[in-house]
Design a protein around this motif. Structure first.
Motif, PDB file in Angstrom:
ATOM      1  N   ALA A   1       0.838  -1.206   0.000  1.00 59.27           N
ATOM      2  CA  ALA A   1       0.000   0.000   0.000  1.00 59.27           C
ATOM      3  C   ALA A   1       0.871   1.254   0.000  1.00 59.27           C
ATOM      4  N   MET A   2       1.966   1.240   0.749  1.00 57.24           N
ATOM      5  CA  MET A   2       2.881   2.379   0.766  1.00 57.24           C
ATOM      6  C   MET A   2       3.513   2.578  -0.611  1.00 57.24           C
ATOM      7  N   ARG A   3       3.930   1.477  -1.251  1.00 59.27           N
ATOM      8  CA  ARG A   3       4.528   1.552  -2.584  1.00 59.27           C
ATOM      9  C   ARG A   3       3.529   2.109  -3.592  1.00 59.27           C
ATOM     10  N   GLU A   4       2.301   1.585  -3.570  1.00 58.43           N
ATOM     11  CA  GLU A   4       1.273   2.039  -4.505  1.00 58.43           C
ATOM     12  C   GLU A   4       0.958   3.515  -4.301  1.00 58.43           C
ATOM     13  N   TRP A   5       0.848   3.932  -3.052  1.00 58.44           N
ATOM     14  CA  TRP A   5       0.560   5.330  -2.772  1.00 58.44           C
ATOM     15  C   TRP A   5       1.690   6.204  -3.285  1.00 58.44           C
TER      16      TRP A   5
ATOM     17  N   THR B   1       5.502   9.496  -8.264  1.00 58.11           N
ATOM     18  CA  THR B   1       5.991   9.155  -9.592  1.00 58.11           C
ATOM     19  C   THR B   1       5.284   9.969 -10.660  1.00 58.11           C
ATOM     20  N   GLU B   2       3.964  10.009 -10.598  1.00 56.52           N
ATOM     21  CA  GLU B   2       3.191  10.747 -11.608  1.00 56.52           C
ATOM     22  C   GLU B   2       3.456  12.239 -11.548  1.00 56.52           C
TER      23      GLU B   2
END
Length: 113
Positions: free
Chosen positions: A99-103, A109-110
């Motif tokens: 979840a931390m990586r996805e957030w 990143t975007e």
């Protein structure tokens, strides 16, 4: 007597606070994330974490071991070879780390590009 760290006990204990105290340490989440895929030796782990010093990595691994998230296994004495892996409790952090990586991907990143 409980074998939990002091910040996990007492009147002020809160599961969110306990988790934040553990994961809020600079390299703890990264170490756990690196060990999700495979066991690693100290030097291999150090090379996989840009900027971490041997002293800080050693201290962080000891803290994660004390919190029952990381195993340390001595494979040989001469030369000394140690391997680190996640405990069952450490593996249970996978969803939190994902979840931390996805957030981070969505919110950093975007916006960087």
């Amino acid at each position: 007597m409980s074998d939990l760290p002091d910040w996990c006990t007492g009147e002020d204990f809160c599961p969110v606070t306990a988790t934040a105290n553990l994961l809020g340490k600079k390299y703890h989440p990264v170490i756990l994330h690196r060990l999700l895929k495979e066991e690693k030796g100290f030097n291999e782990l150090k090379r996989s974490i840009p900027g971490v010093t041997a002293k800080v990595l050693s201290r962080s691994l000891k803290d994660l071991q004390e919190n029952r998230l990381v195993n340390r296994e001595v494979l040989s004495e001469s030369p000394k070879k140690v391997e680190y892996s996640l405990t069952e409790e450490g593996r249970s952090m996978e969803k939190v780390l994902d979840a931390m990586r996805e957030w981070g991907e969505q919110n950093f990143t975007e916006k960087q590009g």
